[in-house]
Design a protein around this motif. Structure first.
Motif, short mmCIF file in Angstrom:
data_model
loop_
_atom_site.label_atom_id
_atom_site.label_comp_id
_atom_site.label_asym_id
_atom_site.label_seq_id
_atom_site.Cartn_x
_atom_site.Cartn_y
_atom_site.Cartn_z
N SER A 254 0.82 -1.21 0.00
CA SER A 254 0.00 0.00 0.00
C SER A 254 0.85 1.26 0.00
O SER A 254 1.94 1.29 0.58
CB SER A 254 -0.91 0.05 1.23
OG SER A 254 -1.79 -1.04 1.24
N GLU A 255 0.33 2.30 -0.62
CA GLU A 255 0.94 3.61 -0.55
C GLU A 255 0.67 4.24 0.82
O GLU A 255 -0.25 3.83 1.53
CB GLU A 255 0.37 4.53 -1.63
CG GLU A 255 0.70 4.11 -3.04
CD GLU A 255 0.13 5.08 -4.05
OE1 GLU A 255 0.85 6.04 -4.39
OE2 GLU A 255 -1.01 4.90 -4.47
N ALA A 256 1.47 5.23 1.16
CA ALA A 256 1.25 5.94 2.42
C ALA A 256 -0.07 6.69 2.37
O ALA A 256 -0.48 7.19 1.33
CB ALA A 256 2.39 6.92 2.67
N ALA A 257 -0.74 6.75 3.51
CA ALA A 257 -2.02 7.45 3.59
C ALA A 257 -1.78 8.96 3.66
O ALA A 257 -0.68 9.42 3.98
CB ALA A 257 -2.78 6.99 4.83
N ASP A 258 -2.80 9.71 3.36
CA ASP A 258 -2.76 11.16 3.50
C ASP A 258 -2.57 11.50 4.98
O ASP A 258 -3.36 11.09 5.83
CB ASP A 258 -4.08 11.76 2.99
CG ASP A 258 -4.05 13.28 2.95
OD1 ASP A 258 -3.42 13.89 3.84
OD2 ASP A 258 -4.68 13.85 2.04
N LYS A 261 -5.57 12.84 6.78
CA LYS A 261 -6.77 12.01 6.90
C LYS A 261 -6.53 10.73 7.69
O LYS A 261 -7.46 10.10 8.17
CB LYS A 261 -7.30 11.66 5.51
CG LYS A 261 -7.76 12.85 4.69
CD LYS A 261 -8.26 12.41 3.32
CE LYS A 261 -8.73 13.60 2.50
NZ LYS A 261 -9.20 13.19 1.15
N GLY A 262 -5.27 10.31 7.82
CA GLY A 262 -4.97 9.05 8.48
C GLY A 262 -5.27 7.87 7.58
O GLY A 262 -5.59 8.02 6.40
N VAL A 263 -5.19 6.68 8.14
CA VAL A 263 -5.38 5.47 7.35
C VAL A 263 -6.78 4.89 7.59
O VAL A 263 -7.32 4.99 8.69
CB VAL A 263 -4.30 4.42 7.69
CG1 VAL A 263 -4.46 3.92 9.12
CG2 VAL A 263 -4.33 3.25 6.71
N ASN A 264 -7.36 4.32 6.55
CA ASN A 264 -8.66 3.66 6.64
C ASN A 264 -8.46 2.19 6.25
O ASN A 264 -8.43 1.86 5.07
CB ASN A 264 -9.65 4.34 5.69
CG ASN A 264 -11.05 3.75 5.81
OD1 ASN A 264 -11.22 2.58 6.12
ND2 ASN A 264 -12.05 4.57 5.55
#
Length: 280
Positions: A254-258, A261-264
């Motif tokens: 997975s790519e890094a989350a924003d 916004k954090g991770v979902n």
């Protein structure tokens, strides 16, 4: 007017060149795509999965997802293992959007053949063949993904509520489960999705899906020693000479989350599942 036209032509030229730039590259055993790196071990499995250079810990080091390389254990008894020696590793195809490699490991009892393929979207497809070179009774075949503890904060899948990973997560063929498991584990910076192939081998004599093994397989995820271990165990397997087990699986890095916004985890699981389905 002519100057403006020339500028427009140059703009589209450089835009076209950028669009055609190679997104995936390999140097030695390191495959790089935007934001992520995969180091391939000599046996063909992932040795390390990292965030790219611009995503680092406070000490300036890249973020590692794995505590140890991904690997299989072949147990002839509860404590004794069949050790395989790597006999061949090679990169067989490099293109603008994928890289493919082969690896062979063997002992006097078993031969393990691996074909791995990584795409520029983070999908990694593995085809694993384990062939009996003579009659052999295995107590179990165990598949390990040892995560860094700090890289396994969140989990989605395996009938669990998406969010913070529970201390122990278990999956078995019972309890109404009719398909092989899929799971996403990770943090805000990096994550890994795993799905196991449920492909049927009907009509092909001597070839069996090792994950299924008559419904004896089970998966457990919990802290073990210095790592957070995802472990699939097959249970007893009796092989005749020439029998072949297939352990195909897919990974998505997975790519890094924003950061805002954090991770979902549920969203990461769904997006990874779509990538795998699209690639079939």
């Amino acid at each position: 007017m002519k100057k403006s036209f020339a500028i427009i032509i140059l703009f589209f030229y450089f835009f076209s060149c950028a669009a055609q730039q190679k997104v995936i590259s390999i140097a030695d055993h390191f495959i790089s795509i935007p934001g992520r790196k995969l180091e391939i071990n000599t046996d063909g499995f992932p040795k390390q999965i990292q965030s790219d250079y611009h995503l680092q810990n406070a000490d300036g080091k890249a973020i590692n997802l794995l505590y140890e390389p991904i690997h299989f254990h072949y147990y002839s008894t509860p404590k004794a293992q069949i050790k395989l020696n790597v006999s061949d590793f090679k990169i067989i195809s490099v293109s603008d959007n994928h890289i493919i490699w082969n690896a062979i490991s063997a002992s006097t009892d078993l031969e393990q053949k691996i074909t791995g393929q990584m795409l520029d979207n983070g999908l990694v497809k593995y085809k694993i063949s384990v062939k009996a070179l003579k009659d052999v009774l295995l107590h179990s075949i165990n598949f390990h993904i040892p995560f860094e503890k700090s890289a396994s904060k969140y989990l989605a899948g395996l009938n669990e509520k998406a969010g913070l990973r529970a201390d122990t997560v278990k999956w078995t063929w019972g309890n109404g489960n009719k398909k092989l498991p899929e799971v996403w584990i990770g943090t805000e910076q990096l994550g890994l999705y795993l799905s196991l192939s449920a492909q049927n081998m009907f009509g092909t004599a001597g070839i069996m899906n090792g994950w299924v093994n008559d419904g004896n397989g089970k998966l457990q995820i919990n802290i073990k020693g210095s790592s957070m271990l995802a472990e699939f165990t097959t249970g007893n397997i009796n092989l005749k000479q020439g029998d072949e087990l297939v352990f195909d699986f897919n990974l998505v890095i997975s790519e890094a989350a924003d950061a805002n916004k954090g991770v979902n985890p549920a969203k990461e699981l769904k997006a990874s599942n779509k990538l795998v389905a699209k690639a079939k």
